[in-house]
Enzyme design. Sequence first.
Site, short mmCIF file in Angstrom:
data_model
loop_
_atom_site.label_atom_id
_atom_site.label_comp_id
_atom_site.label_asym_id
_atom_site.label_seq_id
_atom_site.Cartn_x
_atom_site.Cartn_y
_atom_site.Cartn_z
N ARG A 80 -17.18 -64.54 -60.25
CA ARG A 80 -16.38 -64.22 -59.09
C ARG A 80 -16.38 -62.71 -58.86
O ARG A 80 -17.40 -62.06 -59.04
CB ARG A 80 -15.00 -64.82 -59.28
CG ARG A 80 -15.11 -66.35 -59.39
CD ARG A 80 -13.86 -67.03 -59.86
NE ARG A 80 -13.02 -67.48 -58.77
CZ ARG A 80 -12.17 -68.48 -58.87
NH1 ARG A 80 -12.08 -69.18 -59.99
NH2 ARG A 80 -11.41 -68.83 -57.85
N GLY A 162 -25.91 -59.19 -66.80
CA GLY A 162 -25.60 -59.15 -68.23
C GLY A 162 -24.12 -59.02 -68.50
O GLY A 162 -23.36 -59.94 -68.28
N CYS A 180 -12.37 -61.64 -62.09
CA CYS A 180 -13.00 -62.89 -62.55
C CYS A 180 -12.18 -64.13 -62.21
O CYS A 180 -12.33 -65.17 -62.84
CB CYS A 180 -13.29 -62.83 -64.04
SG CYS A 180 -14.34 -61.44 -64.51
#
Length: 225
Positions: A80, A162, A180
């Site tokens: 997100r 990553g 998130c």
Amino acid sequence: MTETDFALPAPEWRVTPGLTPYAEALAAMEARAAAVAAGEERELVWLLEHPPVYTAGTSADPAELVDPRFPVVPAGRGGRYTYHGPGQRVGYLVLDLNARGRDVRCFVHALEGWVIAALARLDLAAFRAPGRVGIWTMDAAGREAKIGAIGVRVRRWVTLHGFSVNVAPDLSHFGGIVPCGLPDFPVTSLSALGNVSDMATFDAALALTLSGFLQTLSCPGQNET
């Protein structure tokens, strides 16, 4: 670990000083991934910092963009909204899972383990949280807090994006988003926890634990019944 893993050359280890614009880094990473997929370049581990930016993953909910005080850029990775900025170590991994085991779940698990191992070398206890991708620790108030984010994409079995780890960023910058998509958990940093605040020390811990991360990518035994 398989015989193939032993034959792979070590990824290029690149540390870029200063602040790299997000769009510039994204273009460079995608070009490198295409070259790795074509067998024209070796793998890459790239450590850098960005100017303040909010990035939107493929599951980003516009309602979680609370105060877009910084540029908002689509990232193409999973996840997100997240924040990148000065004082945060971002690590982009361009790795060939064709040679390391075609298992995205294993890759994410190994990536979390690498960051946790690096933080342990700095005497910071971090952990995985069931159902919540990322790197977690306990903050000064005794709450579970996020210290690192994971967001990846895989194209032609070559990885992109990553992790990010909060070394010493301005934590108030996270207030422009629901980080998130997890409103009930705070974010923290190494500096806020009284740990190191310089990138070089954290980078050294990452370098010392890199080989262990690469060795776990094929996830021996994970698929056994």
